[in-house]
Design an enzyme around this catalytic site. Sequence first.
Site, PDB file in Angstrom:
ATOM      1  NE  ARG A 137      -7.588  20.534   3.805  1.00  0.00           N
ATOM      2  CZ  ARG A 137      -8.696  21.226   2.925  1.00  0.00           C
ATOM      3  NH1 ARG A 137      -9.296  22.529   3.455  1.00  0.00           N
ATOM      4  NH2 ARG A 137      -9.088  21.099   1.608  1.00  0.00           N
ATOM      5  CB  CYS A 157      14.025  11.369  17.959  1.00  0.00           C
ATOM      6  SG  CYS A 157      15.293  10.316  18.654  1.00  0.00           S
ATOM      7  NE  ARG A 177      13.711   7.583  15.115  1.00  0.00           N
ATOM      8  CZ  ARG A 177      14.384   7.360  16.025  1.00  0.00           C
ATOM      9  NH1 ARG A 177      13.861   6.268  16.778  1.00  0.00           N
ATOM     10  NH2 ARG A 177      15.662   7.632  16.230  1.00  0.00           N
ATOM     11  CB  SER A 178      11.600   6.861  19.545  1.00  0.00           C
ATOM     12  OG  SER A 178      12.449   6.433  20.620  1.00  0.00           O
ATOM     13  CD  GLN A 179       9.789  13.045  24.401  1.00  0.00           C
ATOM     14  OE1 GLN A 179       8.766  12.911  24.897  1.00  0.00           O
ATOM     15  NE2 GLN A 179      10.087  13.933  23.688  1.00  0.00           N
ATOM     16  CG  HIS A 218      11.309   4.628  25.322  1.00  0.00           C
ATOM     17  ND1 HIS A 218      11.288   5.281  24.017  1.00  0.00           N
ATOM     18  CD2 HIS A 218      12.735   5.421  25.787  1.00  0.00           C
ATOM     19  CE1 HIS A 218      12.414   5.633  23.795  1.00  0.00           C
ATOM     20  NE2 HIS A 218      13.260   5.962  24.614  1.00  0.00           N
ATOM     21  CB  ILE A 219      10.126   5.459  31.765  1.00  0.00           C
ATOM     22  CG1 ILE A 219       9.102   6.438  31.546  1.00  0.00           C
ATOM     23  CG2 ILE A 219      11.188   5.434  33.004  1.00  0.00           C
ATOM     24  CD1 ILE A 219       8.304   6.588  32.693  1.00  0.00           C
TER      25      ILE A 219
END
Length: 276
Positions: A137, A157, A177-179, A218-219
Amino acid sequence: MSYADKVFINMCQDILQNGYSSEGQDVRPQWDDGTPAHTIKKFGVVNRYDLSKEFPIMTLRPTNLKAAIDEILWIWQKKSNNINDLNSKIWNSWADESGSIGKSYGYQLGVKHKYPEGEMDQVDRVLFDLKNNPYSRRIMTNIYVHQDLNEMNLYPCAYSMTFNVTGNTLNGILNQRSQDILVANNWNVVQYSVLLHMVARASGLEAGELVHVIADAHIYDRHIPIIEELISRETYEAPELKINQDIKDFYKFKVEDFTLINYKAGAQVKKIPVAV
């Protein structure tokens, strides 16, 4: 409708209807005209894709399989941080005059660490564990290395992969973390689905489920009308991914070893503004 289309449409509708807008806040990203690039976002989006059932590539618009694989090989197989080793220009904005993006992405995967079994980098450690202790694991990678952040031209990212074996099936969790949903969502899904297939093949396992965890999905404001048009389009059935059966060594895979059968998609979305 492909399953990837269904996930994408539902995610975008949720962000647009229930997301949080950054309007009125100070934001780092800017458009090329200097205007602040605001977003509408959802926190903690989790999408699951069963690779044993379907290859999760969108049909609303085409995702460039070859370019996506070339980038994932650049990071995970070549362990490179130089855009001269890449066959596209998607990283040019973050590269210096020598082509380097600093101690980011592939650089971190290539750093060797000391283990009781000897020195290995993170990719080789994953392959070693899946061969010698597949039910561990502790099989994971992490390229968000704080001591090197000041020498990265872009903080990672997609920063972590956790591999987990159930029976003879290899599953993976991709942490991001962000896209930028319009620009990168299905691109990353396709990349890490291919990566999971590669690692599974190299380990004598079957590819199972990819779980994609996005902290800040996000957009961008200038992408909203593009997204609205995109998710209203006709969809098609998912294509079949064919992988060269002769390749079983992780480091022997090439872009041309992956092909899509019966891939039908809508028109490409061109000239998407990108916030930097």
